[in-house]
Motif scaffolding. Sequence first.
Motif, PDB file in Angstrom:
ATOM      1  N   LEU A 240       0.825  -1.200   0.000  1.00 16.92           N
ATOM      2  CA  LEU A 240       0.000   0.000   0.000  1.00 16.92           C
ATOM      3  C   LEU A 240       0.861   1.252   0.000  1.00 16.92           C
ATOM      4  O   LEU A 240       1.839   1.348   0.738  1.00 16.92           O
ATOM      5  CB  LEU A 240      -0.895   0.002   1.251  1.00 16.92           C
ATOM      6  CG  LEU A 240      -1.652   1.289   1.573  1.00 16.92           C
ATOM      7  CD1 LEU A 240      -2.710   1.575   0.521  1.00 16.92           C
ATOM      8  CD2 LEU A 240      -2.271   1.208   2.956  1.00 16.92           C
TER       9      LEU A 240
ATOM     10  N   VAL B  13       0.094   5.417   0.457  1.00 17.14           N
ATOM     11  CA  VAL B  13      -0.946   6.385   0.802  1.00 17.14           C
ATOM     12  C   VAL B  13      -0.501   7.764   0.331  1.00 17.14           C
ATOM     13  O   VAL B  13       0.610   8.204   0.631  1.00 17.14           O
ATOM     14  CB  VAL B  13      -1.209   6.413   2.318  1.00 17.14           C
ATOM     15  CG1 VAL B  13      -2.280   7.455   2.655  1.00 17.14           C
ATOM     16  CG2 VAL B  13      -1.618   5.032   2.815  1.00 17.14           C
TER      17      VAL B  13
ATOM     18  N   GLU C 108      -1.090  11.654   0.581  1.00 17.19           N
ATOM     19  CA  GLU C 108      -1.649  12.748   1.376  1.00 17.19           C
ATOM     20  C   GLU C 108      -1.056  14.043   0.830  1.00 17.19           C
ATOM     21  O   GLU C 108      -0.062  14.557   1.342  1.00 17.19           O
ATOM     22  CB  GLU C 108      -1.295  12.580   2.848  1.00 17.19           C
ATOM     23  CG  GLU C 108      -1.883  13.651   3.727  1.00 17.19           C
ATOM     24  CD  GLU C 108      -1.434  13.563   5.176  1.00 17.19           C
ATOM     25  OE1 GLU C 108      -2.140  14.115   6.019  1.00 17.19           O
ATOM     26  OE2 GLU C 108      -0.386  12.966   5.457  1.00 17.19           O
TER      27      GLU C 108
ATOM     28  N   SER D  35      -0.131  11.178  -6.764  1.00 15.63           N
ATOM     29  CA  SER D  35      -0.602   9.825  -7.081  1.00 15.63           C
ATOM     30  C   SER D  35       0.326   9.142  -8.078  1.00 15.63           C
ATOM     31  O   SER D  35       0.607   7.951  -7.961  1.00 15.63           O
ATOM     32  CB  SER D  35      -2.029   9.864  -7.634  1.00 15.63           C
ATOM     33  OG  SER D  35      -2.933  10.243  -6.631  1.00 15.63           O
TER      34      SER D  35
ATOM     35  N   LYS E 214      -2.011  -1.463  -3.826  1.00 18.93           N
ATOM     36  CA  LYS E 214      -3.144  -0.597  -3.464  1.00 18.93           C
ATOM     37  C   LYS E 214      -2.631   0.824  -3.323  1.00 18.93           C
ATOM     38  O   LYS E 214      -1.557   1.063  -2.784  1.00 18.93           O
ATOM     39  CB  LYS E 214      -3.748  -1.016  -2.123  1.00 18.93           C
ATOM     40  CG  LYS E 214      -4.508  -2.310  -2.167  1.00 18.93           C
ATOM     41  CD  LYS E 214      -5.967  -2.018  -2.197  1.00 18.93           C
ATOM     42  CE  LYS E 214      -6.749  -3.311  -2.166  1.00 18.93           C
ATOM     43  NZ  LYS E 214      -8.043  -3.161  -2.739  1.00 18.93           N
TER      44      LYS E 214
ATOM     45  N   ALA F  20      -4.080   4.516  -1.838  1.00 24.52           N
ATOM     46  CA  ALA F  20      -5.153   5.145  -1.070  1.00 24.52           C
ATOM     47  C   ALA F  20      -4.821   6.612  -0.873  1.00 24.52           C
ATOM     48  O   ALA F  20      -3.657   7.013  -0.939  1.00 24.52           O
ATOM     49  CB  ALA F  20      -5.313   4.453   0.277  1.00 24.52           C
ATOM     50  N   GLN F  21      -5.844   7.406  -0.613  1.00 30.25           N
ATOM     51  CA  GLN F  21      -5.648   8.828  -0.329  1.00 30.25           C
ATOM     52  C   GLN F  21      -6.200   9.134   1.045  1.00 30.25           C
ATOM     53  O   GLN F  21      -7.172   8.530   1.488  1.00 30.25           O
ATOM     54  CB  GLN F  21      -6.355   9.692  -1.367  1.00 30.25           C
ATOM     55  CG  GLN F  21      -5.693   9.638  -2.716  1.00 30.25           C
ATOM     56  CD  GLN F  21      -6.204  10.711  -3.653  1.00 30.25           C
ATOM     57  OE1 GLN F  21      -7.005  11.562  -3.294  1.00 30.25           O
ATOM     58  NE2 GLN F  21      -5.722  10.688  -4.880  1.00 30.25           N
TER      59      GLN F  21
ATOM     60  N   ALA G 179      -5.861   5.622   6.602  1.00 26.13           N
ATOM     61  CA  ALA G 179      -5.936   4.906   5.327  1.00 26.13           C
ATOM     62  C   ALA G 179      -5.362   3.501   5.464  1.00 26.13           C
ATOM     63  O   ALA G 179      -5.930   2.538   4.947  1.00 26.13           O
ATOM     64  CB  ALA G 179      -5.206   5.683   4.236  1.00 26.13           C
TER      65      ALA G 179
ATOM     66  N   ASP H  14      -7.866   1.388   7.354  1.00 27.68           N
ATOM     67  CA  ASP H  14      -9.041   1.135   6.506  1.00 27.68           C
ATOM     68  C   ASP H  14      -8.737   0.044   5.481  1.00 27.68           C
ATOM     69  O   ASP H  14      -9.541  -0.865   5.267  1.00 27.68           O
ATOM     70  CB  ASP H  14      -9.494   2.409   5.789  1.00 27.68           C
ATOM     71  CG  ASP H  14     -10.178   3.399   6.707  1.00 27.68           C
ATOM     72  OD1 ASP H  14     -10.558   3.023   7.846  1.00 27.68           O
ATOM     73  OD2 ASP H  14     -10.342   4.563   6.287  1.00 27.68           O
ATOM     74  N   VAL H  15      -7.571   0.129   4.850  1.00 28.40           N
ATOM     75  CA  VAL H  15      -7.198  -0.876   3.853  1.00 28.40           C
ATOM     76  C   VAL H  15      -6.967  -2.227   4.528  1.00 28.40           C
ATOM     77  O   VAL H  15      -7.351  -3.261   3.986  1.00 28.40           O
ATOM     78  CB  VAL H  15      -5.971  -0.422   3.028  1.00 28.40           C
ATOM     79  CG1 VAL H  15      -5.442  -1.561   2.155  1.00 28.40           C
ATOM     80  CG2 VAL H  15      -6.332   0.784   2.169  1.00 28.40           C
TER      81      VAL H  15
ATOM     82  N   GLU I 135     -10.271  -3.630   4.910  1.00 28.38           N
ATOM     83  CA  GLU I 135     -10.838  -3.929   3.588  1.00 28.38           C
ATOM     84  C   GLU I 135     -10.289  -5.232   3.011  1.00 28.38           C
ATOM     85  O   GLU I 135     -11.036  -6.022   2.422  1.00 28.38           O
ATOM     86  CB  GLU I 135     -10.514  -2.763   2.644  1.00 28.38           C
ATOM     87  CG  GLU I 135     -10.893  -2.953   1.203  1.00 28.38           C
ATOM     88  CD  GLU I 135     -10.349  -1.826   0.336  1.00 28.38           C
ATOM     89  OE1 GLU I 135      -9.822  -2.127  -0.747  1.00 28.38           O
ATOM     90  OE2 GLU I 135     -10.439  -0.650   0.748  1.00 28.38           O
TER      91      GLU I 135
END
Length: 131
Positions: free
Chosen positions: A36, A38, A40, A51, A75, A77-78, A84, A87-88, A91
């Motif tokens: 992952l 992230v 920000e 991104s 993955k 995520a933002q 994040a 949350d992942v 998930e």
Amino acid sequence: MFNTILFPVNRSREARQAADVAIEMVKKYQARLVVLSVVEPAEGEDANAASAEATELLNKVKATLQEVGIAAELKLAQGKPAFAICDVADEVGADLIIIGSRGMSLTDEHPEGSVSQKVINLSPCPVLVVP
């Protein structure tokens, strides 16, 4: 014991050190690995550029893992990193999060504490912090 391992990455030295531990754990438990990144974006920063940089990092990590025979899911995520990550983890059904002890979080931009400390407090699963 660990079927799914979440490995959040950034460009820090600690994340690179944590990668070695993640590789060992994935091999030992024949676990699924989810990598992952992230994003920000800082105020005024272009979210698309951030991104793109995160995607580039994920692709480099994936190539490195493929060299040692590990297939990883990627993955992006933002948001706030600790939230994040947790949350992942929820998930993807992570059984373990492997994270470096310091990253971008100990700079003046994040005086409220480290991301790893927040992840420990918020995580839905065990967290292995690699110094």
